[in-house]
Write a protein that holds these residues in place. Structure first.
Motif, PDB file in Angstrom:
ATOM      1  N   GLY A   1       0.825  -1.197   0.000  1.00 11.33           N
ATOM      2  CA  GLY A   1       0.000   0.000   0.000  1.00 11.33           C
ATOM      3  C   GLY A   1       0.859   1.247   0.000  1.00 11.33           C
ATOM      4  O   GLY A   1       1.863   1.335   0.694  1.00 11.33           O
ATOM      5  N   ALA A   2       0.438   2.228  -0.782  1.00 16.00           N
ATOM      6  CA  ALA A   2       1.119   3.519  -0.790  1.00 16.00           C
ATOM      7  C   ALA A   2       0.120   4.578  -0.392  1.00 16.00           C
ATOM      8  O   ALA A   2      -1.026   4.545  -0.818  1.00 16.00           O
ATOM      9  N   GLY A   3       0.497   5.525   0.425  1.00 18.74           N
ATOM     10  CA  GLY A   3      -0.414   6.559   0.888  1.00 18.74           C
ATOM     11  C   GLY A   3      -0.965   7.376  -0.257  1.00 18.74           C
ATOM     12  O   GLY A   3      -0.397   7.421  -1.345  1.00 18.74           O
ATOM     13  N   GLN A   4      -2.066   8.061  -0.003  1.00 19.76           N
ATOM     14  CA  GLN A   4      -2.720   8.821  -1.055  1.00 19.76           C
ATOM     15  C   GLN A   4      -1.804   9.879  -1.651  1.00 19.76           C
ATOM     16  O   GLN A   4      -1.911  10.214  -2.818  1.00 19.76           O
ATOM     17  N   ASP A   5      -0.901  10.419  -0.854  1.00 16.77           N
ATOM     18  CA  ASP A   5      -0.068  11.512  -1.323  1.00 16.77           C
ATOM     19  C   ASP A   5       1.210  11.029  -2.004  1.00 16.77           C
ATOM     20  O   ASP A   5       2.019  11.828  -2.445  1.00 16.77           O
ATOM     21  N   THR A   6       1.412   9.712  -2.050  1.00 21.99           N
ATOM     22  CA  THR A   6       2.631   9.177  -2.644  1.00 21.99           C
ATOM     23  C   THR A   6       2.545   9.229  -4.164  1.00 21.99           C
ATOM     24  O   THR A   6       1.595   8.730  -4.756  1.00 21.99           O
ATOM     25  N   PHE A   7       3.530   9.843  -4.799  1.00 21.43           N
ATOM     26  CA  PHE A   7       3.554   9.886  -6.256  1.00 21.43           C
ATOM     27  C   PHE A   7       4.163   8.600  -6.787  1.00 21.43           C
ATOM     28  O   PHE A   7       5.208   8.155  -6.323  1.00 21.43           O
ATOM     29  N   ILE A   8       3.482   7.989  -7.748  1.00 24.30           N
ATOM     30  CA  ILE A   8       3.977   6.759  -8.349  1.00 24.30           C
ATOM     31  C   ILE A   8       4.207   7.015  -9.831  1.00 24.30           C
ATOM     32  O   ILE A   8       3.274   7.323 -10.569  1.00 24.30           O
ATOM     33  N   ALA A   9       5.438   6.934 -10.250  1.00 26.11           N
ATOM     34  CA  ALA A   9       5.769   7.194 -11.646  1.00 26.11           C
ATOM     35  C   ALA A   9       5.155   6.119 -12.534  1.00 26.11           C
ATOM     36  O   ALA A   9       4.983   4.980 -12.116  1.00 26.11           O
ATOM     37  N   PRO A  10       4.798   6.476 -13.757  1.00 26.73           N
ATOM     38  CA  PRO A  10       4.255   5.480 -14.677  1.00 26.73           C
ATOM     39  C   PRO A  10       5.233   4.327 -14.855  1.00 26.73           C
ATOM     40  O   PRO A  10       6.437   4.524 -14.976  1.00 26.73           O
ATOM     41  N   GLN A  11       4.702   3.128 -14.851  1.00 27.91           N
ATOM     42  CA  GLN A  11       5.533   1.957 -15.050  1.00 27.91           C
ATOM     43  C   GLN A  11       4.688   0.902 -15.742  1.00 27.91           C
ATOM     44  O   GLN A  11       3.469   1.008 -15.809  1.00 27.91           O
ATOM     45  N   SER A  12       5.346  -0.098 -16.285  1.00 31.25           N
ATOM     46  CA  SER A  12       4.610  -1.202 -16.886  1.00 31.25           C
ATOM     47  C   SER A  12       4.517  -2.329 -15.875  1.00 31.25           C
ATOM     48  O   SER A  12       5.435  -2.563 -15.085  1.00 31.25           O
ATOM     49  N   GLU A  13       3.367  -2.989 -15.883  1.00 26.51           N
ATOM     50  CA  GLU A  13       3.147  -4.133 -14.997  1.00 26.51           C
ATOM     51  C   GLU A  13       2.700  -5.325 -15.826  1.00 26.51           C
ATOM     52  O   GLU A  13       1.908  -5.179 -16.763  1.00 26.51           O
ATOM     53  N   LEU A  14       3.203  -6.476 -15.466  1.00 22.07           N
ATOM     54  CA  LEU A  14       2.792  -7.720 -16.105  1.00 22.07           C
ATOM     55  C   LEU A  14       2.095  -8.571 -15.055  1.00 22.07           C
ATOM     56  O   LEU A  14       2.717  -9.058 -14.114  1.00 22.07           O
ATOM     57  N   PHE A  15       0.783  -8.711 -15.200  1.00 20.35           N
ATOM     58  CA  PHE A  15       0.001  -9.536 -14.286  1.00 20.35           C
ATOM     59  C   PHE A  15       0.024 -10.964 -14.815  1.00 20.35           C
ATOM     60  O   PHE A  15      -0.439 -11.225 -15.936  1.00 20.35           O
ATOM     61  N   THR A  16       0.561 -11.872 -14.029  1.00 22.42           N
ATOM     62  CA  THR A  16       0.794 -13.232 -14.509  1.00 22.42           C
ATOM     63  C   THR A  16       0.022 -14.258 -13.685  1.00 22.42           C
ATOM     64  O   THR A  16      -0.480 -13.974 -12.597  1.00 22.42           O
ATOM     65  N   ASN A  17      -0.035 -15.476 -14.247  1.00 27.11           N
ATOM     66  CA  ASN A  17      -0.674 -16.614 -13.567  1.00 27.11           C
ATOM     67  C   ASN A  17      -2.105 -16.300 -13.149  1.00 27.11           C
ATOM     68  O   ASN A  17      -2.564 -16.726 -12.094  1.00 27.11           O
TER      69      ASN A  17
END
Length: 447
Positions: free
Chosen positions: A30-46
């Motif tokens: 979990g990241a707090g509401q104010d945490t900035f998360i840079a764009p990234q790619s995610e691979l959802f597997t299985n």
């Protein structure tokens, strides 16, 4: 006649992420509401993918997300991910499109939160003015994530119209359609109070303005609106006398007017679910390529009134038994329309007679109990809703190029529709959100 899924001009007033208040699978932090998360790619597997297109669940799949879009889908090990992609193992989970509530009227952030907690990522609001909702969308919802909300103008109403557009003539109704379309309304809704003689003129005005027409005629008359050219009609169990055998229409209307028997009971008692009058309604729906809102949860709400419903009035014990006795006819009616290929939508009618979020899942459960498979109901709750909102090119199914708007479930909803409530987290525009159970919305960071 329009082609199903053709994009139309409909304003997307509020798009944000969704939460779900259950456990998040391993590999998430979990990241707090104010945490900035840079764009990234995610691979959802299985993960087992239920894509909303009607095919069977696809186990051992991978879904690549980047830039808020689904970039690739394939069997486990077949999807090439860019360097630096975060791999999220979703073993034992199910990934499917977010739900679309085709008929609800949220007003507050808390109400939208309740929809989000139920996995509803899009909602058609059928009873609020565009101007009011835009004002709220500019700041009334604060920083909390909210679902995509699709709005029309005030409901066309020939009555007192406490929340609609009060009209005194067909000419005024036609002018109101043009005004709403010019203001950017995503659709035009017509209430039961609009006289049948106005319907053709209203429908022609809607076609000229290229704005969809929704017939929300809960006291009957939706079949007349459908014949005039409505794109969506309902609710199904509405007391529309035209669906009854001709010999039963007069007695039904007399009973309904006297108020001695609840209208839905008197109507169902006289209904022939496979009769010629119903067949004519099926033909009208198919000829227009129109969709139908069953809203069974709303019709049956008096059997078990939820505390959060706004106008649900409990039936007497005798009336409850009477409604239970004739309810199989409502189920048979739904099967008739579905069996002929009519496009059905899932709408909760919240808050009129059902609670926020819960009413939507109750509607899916009732459709399954009526004899429709869970997989087909899931398609009604996702793809069909996107078709009628002109958004199938963007959402409603899990396909390459579409928005990364989906929910992840702990168990298989195609095996048991009740599993659609078991939400782990939701991804909207590539961002995952969850709810910590203490009133805090949190964006999820994959690591």
């Amino acid at each position: 006649m329009r082609r199903a899924g053709t994009p139309r001009r409909r304003p997307l007033v509020a798009v944000a992420a969704i939460l779900a208040g259950v456990a998040v699978p391993g590999g998430l932090a979990g990241a707090g509401q104010d945490t900035f998360i840079a764009p990234q790619s995610e691979l959802f597997t299985n993960v087992t993918v239920i894509d909303g297109r009607g095919g069977p669940p696809r186990p051992s799949s991978s879904v690549l997300v980047w830039g808020g879009r689904i970039q690739d889908i394939g069997a486990q090990g077949s999807v090439a991910a860019p360097e630096g992609t975060v791999v999220v193992d979703l073993s034992g989970s199910y990934l499917m499109p977010g739900f679309i509530d085709a008929h609800a009227s949220p007003r507050t952030t808390d109400e939208l939160r309740a929809l989000l907690a139920a996995g509803i990522t899009g909602v058609r609001d059928g009873a609020i003015s565009l101007a009011v909702f835009e004002e709220r969308g500019r700041g009334g919802f604060g920083d909390d994530p909210v679902p995509a909300v699709y709005v029309g103008g005030p409901v066309l109403d020939a009555g007192s119209a406490p929340r609609g557009a009060a009209l005194e003539s067909e000419a005024a109704a036609v002018a109101e359609v043009a005004r709403q379309a010019a203001d950017g309304a995503g659709f035009v809704s017509i209430a039961s109070t609009v006289p049948p003689s106005w319907l053709v003129g209203i429908a022609r005005a809607a076609r000229r303005a290229e704005v969809p027409l929704w017939a929300d005629r809960r006291d009957g008359g939706w079949l007349l609106a459908l014949r005039a050219g409505s794109d969506v009609a309902g609710p199904l169990v509405s007391g529309d006398a035209e669906l009854l055998p001709e010999t039963e229409r007069g007695p039904f209307e007399a009973l309904a007017e006297a108020g001695q028997v609840p209208a839905q009971i008197a109507w169902l008692e006289r209904l022939e679910p496979q009769g010629p009058d119903v067949d004519r309604a099926v033909t009208a729906l198919l000829s227009n390529d129109s969709a139908l809102l069953p809203m069974l949860a709303s019709a049956s709400a008096s059997l078990d009134c939820p505390a959060a419903a706004a106008t649900c009035a409990p039936l007497s014990n005798d009336d409850q038994r009477a409604l239970e006795a004739v309810w199989p006819r409502a189920e048979a009616l739904v099967r008739t329309f579905h069996g002929h290929g009519v496009r059905l939508l899932v709408g909760s009618d919240a808050p009129r007679t059902t609670a926020w979020g819960e009413g939507f899942h109750s509607e899916m459960q009732l459709l399954v109990e009526a004899g429709i498979s869970p997989l087909e109901v899931l398609g009604m709750a996702t793809r069909n809703g996107a078709i009628e909102l002109g958004q199938l090119h963007e959402r409603g199914t899990i396909e390459i190029g579409k928005r990364a708007d989906f929910i992840v479930l702990e168990a298989n909803p195609a095996a048991d529709i009740r599993n659609a409530r078991r939400i782990s987290f939701v991804v909207i525009d590539g961002d995952a959100w969850t709810f910590d159970g203490e009133g805090n919305w949190r964006r999820v960071r994959f690591n």
